[in-house]
Design an enzyme around this catalytic site. Structure first.
Site, mmCIF file in Angstrom:
data_model
loop_
_atom_site.group_PDB
_atom_site.id
_atom_site.type_symbol
_atom_site.label_atom_id
_atom_site.label_comp_id
_atom_site.label_asym_id
_atom_site.label_seq_id
_atom_site.Cartn_x
_atom_site.Cartn_y
_atom_site.Cartn_z
ATOM 1 N N GLY A 377 0.779 -1.234 0.000
ATOM 2 C CA GLY A 377 0.000 0.000 0.000
ATOM 3 C C GLY A 377 0.802 1.270 0.000
ATOM 4 C CB SER A 695 21.093 -13.543 8.121
ATOM 5 O OG SER A 695 20.409 -13.877 6.939
ATOM 6 C CE LYS A 738 16.516 -12.341 7.773
ATOM 7 N NZ LYS A 738 17.907 -12.380 8.275
#
Length: 814
Positions: A377, A695, A738
């Site tokens: 949006g 990561s 995540k």
């Protein structure tokens, strides 16, 4: 430079002293600047250098001759021996006039050519031994033919040229010696002094005449072309003058009849618009000058259209037109809530701006950058902000933009030039303070036409955009009242200097609860209206929406959800139109009937616990995602293999993870020798998709540890974090995305770096209610939480685990 020459005059009938040249042995040399003296020619010279003025004085008093040699560099001063040509003309001084400033003007006559053979001395002026050259007076048939052709060409040149007089032609006809004729013509032609020097240095009369013929031919060609150009220009000027006179007469007739022509109406209209536009002073001056120029211009000329178009743009830009901001904070809050669910950070920032604007009128418009995956949006939020503030809304798509002129415009020298998109959008808005959305700013390109991102630096800098200069308008325009909003899916492709000028607001995505509310409040009513259905004709239960999110859409935004709702609306509209059914209620059981088979099966749920398989969390451009790190071993020689389109950083993470497992074998209850007998292969599925980043470090280390210990990962557990060789777990980015991915995949426990514990404040409460976040500091913490006990049901069937378990216990005990 000592000598300057006046224009060459035609030769006079001054007799050359009989036998003078034959007795010459050495002569003082007078350099001439920018001219060449020929034999039998009379020319005035201006001498400013005192030493050469004394030389002329002594020569005249003693009745001696002087050597006249041209300088190689006409602009040089005191050329010396090296700066003079080797061939010159013996001359006599006929008259001399001394001026009060010490300069001397003299009249010299050339006598015969000479060549410098030896320099006797060079100070205070050059004295040289010379050898004179006399012309042959014989007139052979070829020479006679050349002389006649030269006279014909000279006649044509005199007719065409404004600087050649008829006296020259008469003198040439009366000159009997061919050599003197060649010298006469060369001396009076408007050619470079180097070309005249070449003629002087040509001692053979036939060759000299040929060179003069070449010069005459070129000069005649130039003169003929010049005459042709002048004739064409005169014809065009005559036509334009005729048109001008006729137009003036037409104006007088129209004035008598009380009428006014279109051109005069345009000028009057532009003057009124300039008065009403309230331009800045520089813009007003530019517009008035252009109107004056347009008034004198012929309406049929191409430049008239260019000038008129430019004035149209100048007077139509909103220089001083504004909309009044609606500063009612309650109204703004209501509008923002009506259009968008959630997004509290963005709404708070807009309300803060309105609050400050309410307290202080002169506030520069903020420059915001909405960063988030597609479908959350970002663009529609810009329209909502404009509605809440009562401002106009303009949007520019920057995706794929590569030309700087799209932002700054083209200069008016180009055909079809127009202002840039910024000025064009302001003209469409009609006000100088719209909400201006620059969509997809992270997808700007650059090529040979310039860098649009560099052009945006001035637009998006509040300290500079008060005088934004568009190349087409070429006058400053104040953009400080504009509220700029940019959108991007990724932040790192945006140049740092541009990113530094914007206030970044991240929009990571929605939770399932937020999506259900968005579907009920916004998506379903909109699709019902789009498909001609009334509210009571279709209802979708909350459980059906929840299953649609889990089984048919997997995204951070709501675009696919909107498409699935539209699919249901189309099928319901068909039944309503055919009269079969007037009301439809959709529950979970009916979803397959409307949407077909399930598109997404939760992978975490579907996969049974396996040794060497660990679910990790990844950040992508469209939000967070679950990735499975797979590791296995096979007999070999300690070779580490990694596959799955891994980037450089991710490959290094695999190596660091493997090194940590080997160096901490005692912590894992392993024998150090076990690594000597096996190769290890680490694979990340979806091999066609490039992957990178650090990561997944603890995930890879856990997968390798699982392979060698034979212990599976605790069910519904995932993790993210960078690992060091010492086993430290370092912070990562994108925790909110995540976390949402873990929530969508029905993960119950997520291991995160302890340094990211502070970021849990941004995680929605709904997610924290369903998912447990465990901060970890070292890999020892990760192993203790992630791997199931060795005697668990999942690990008991692993043959390699049973084989090495006694050794592990023995190594650990030792």
């Amino acid at each position: 430079m000592p000598v300057t020459e006046a224009p060459i005059a035609p030769p006079k009938a001054a007799p050359t002293p009989h036998g003078a040249a034959a007795e010459l042995e050495q002569l003082p040399i007078l350099p001439t600047r920018g001219t060449v003296i020929f034999p039998a020619m009379v020319a005035p010279l201006m001498v400013n250098d005192q030493k050469y003025a004394r030389l002329i004085d002594q020569t005249l008093m003693r009745g001696r001759l002087i050597g006249l040699i041209a300088q190689k560099e006409p602009d040089g001063n005191d050329p010396g021996v090296e700066g003079l040509y080797q061939v010159g003309t013996v001359g006599s001084i006929l008259k001399m006039l001394r001026f009060p400033d010490g300069s001397v003007r003299c009249l010299v006559q050339g006598m015969t050519r000479f060549t410098v053979r030896e320099i006797v001395r060079s100070t205070p002026f050059v004295v040289a031994k010379i050898e004179t050259h006399e012309d042959s007076t014989a007139r052979s048939i070829p020479i006679e033919a050349t002389v006649r052709n030269a006279l014909e060409l000279l006649k044509k040149a005199v007719e065409l040229s404004p600087y050649l007089s008829e006296d020259l032609q008469i003198t040439a006809i009366n000159t009997e010696e061919p050599g003197k004729l060649a010298d006469l013509i060369a001396a009076n032609l408007n050619v470079a002094h180097t070309q005249k020097q070449e003629v002087l240095e040509t001692f053979d009369v036939r060759a000299r005449l040929d060179k003069v013929m070449d010069l005459l031919n070129k000069e005649v060609e130039v003169l003929e072309l010049s005459r042709k150009i002048q004739s064409q220009a005169a014809t065009e000027m005559g036509r334009m003058q005729k048109e001008y006179i006729l137009r003036e007469q037409l104006k007088a007739i129209q004035k008598e009849l009380g009428e006014q022509d279109d051109h005069a109406q345009d000028i009057a209209e532009f003057k009124k618009k300039i008065e009403a536009a309230h331009m800045t002073e520089p813009a007003r001056e530019t517009a008035e000058k252009e109107v004056d120029r347009l008034e004198r211009m012929n309406t049929a000329s191409a430049e008239y259209t260019v000038s008129r178009t430019y004035l149209d743009w100048l007077v139509s830009v909103p220089w001083d037109i504004k909309t009044e901001d609606n500063l009612d904070l309650n109204h703004a809050q209501t509008v923002l809530d009506e259009d968008h669910y959630g997004l509290e950070k963005v709404k708070d920032r807009i309300l803060e701006f309105l609050a400050v604007r309410k307290l202080k009128d002169s506030v520069k418009g903020p420059i915001l950058c909405f960063v988030g995956p597609p479908g959350v949006g970002k663009t529609s939020l810009g329209r909502s902000i404009a509605r809440a503030m009562g401002r106009k809304f303009e949007r520019i798509s920057l995706g794929g933009l590569r030309d700087e002129a799209e932002i700054r415009g083209h200069r008016r020298t180009y055909i079809g030039a127009l202002p840039g998109r910024v000025i064009q959008s302001l003209r469409r808005a009609g006000v100088k303070n719209p909400v201006f959305m620059l969509d997809e700013i992270d997808k700007i390109g650059a090529d040979f036409r310039g860098d649009p991102a560099a052009a945006l630096l001035e637009v998006l800098d509040p300290e500079q955009n008060n005088s934004f200069s568009d190349h087409y308008l070429d006058v400053g325009f104040d953009l400080s009242a504009v509220m700029f909003i940019t959108t991007a899916n990724l932040l790192h492709p945006i140049p740092h200097v541009l990113r530094d000028r914007m206030e970044t607001i991240e929009m990571p995505g929605y939770t399932d609860l937020e999506k259900i509310q968005i579907a009920k409040r916004y998506l379903l009513p909109r699709e019902l209206e789009n498909h001609g259905l009334k509210r009571g004709q279709l209802t979708i239960a909350d459980d059906a929406l929840a299953h649609m999110l889990r089984d048919y859409t997997r995204e951070s935004g709501v675009r696919n959800l909107s498409r699935e709702i539209a699919t249901i609306c189309r099928k319901v509209a068909r039944t309503v139109a055919s009269g079969k059914q007037s009301k439809t209620a959709v529950h979970t059981a009916e979803l397959a009937e409307y949407l077909g088979p399930v598109k997404f099966i939760p992978e975490v749920v579907s996969r049974a616990a396996q040794i060497g398989v660990v679910p990790g969390l990844a950040w992508t451009a469209v939000g967070g995602d679950i990735i499975f790190i797979e590791a296995t071993r096979m007999p070999g020689k300690k070779i580490l293999t990694y596959t799955g389109s891994l980037g450089e950083v991710m490959r290094e993470s695999v190596q660091a993870a493997y090194s940590w497992v080997r160096s901490n074998h005692r912590l894992l209850g392993l024998d150090a020798k076990i690594f000597n007998d096996y190769d290890v292969h680490v694979h990340v599925p979806s091999a066609a998709t490039p992957k990178d980043g650090p990561s997944a470090g603890i995930t890879m280390a856990t997968a390798i540890a699982s392979v060698f210990t034979g212990r599976t990962v605790v069910p519904r557990l995932s993790m993210t974090g960078e690992v060091t060789l010492r086993g430290q777990v370092l912070a990562i980015g994108g925790l909110k995305e995540k976390a949402l991915a873990a929530y969508r995949a029905s993960i119950h426990t997520v291991l995160i770096p302890r340094d990211n514990e502070k970021d849990l404040i941004d995680i929605p409460a709904e997610v924290k209610d369903k998912v447990t976040f465990i901060p970890v500091t070292t890999m020892a913490d990760v192993i203790s939480h992630a791997l199931a006990p060795a005697n668990s049901k999942e690990s008991a069937g692993h043959p390699s685990g049973r084989r090495h378990q006694p050794q592990a216990r023995k190594s650990h005990a030792g």
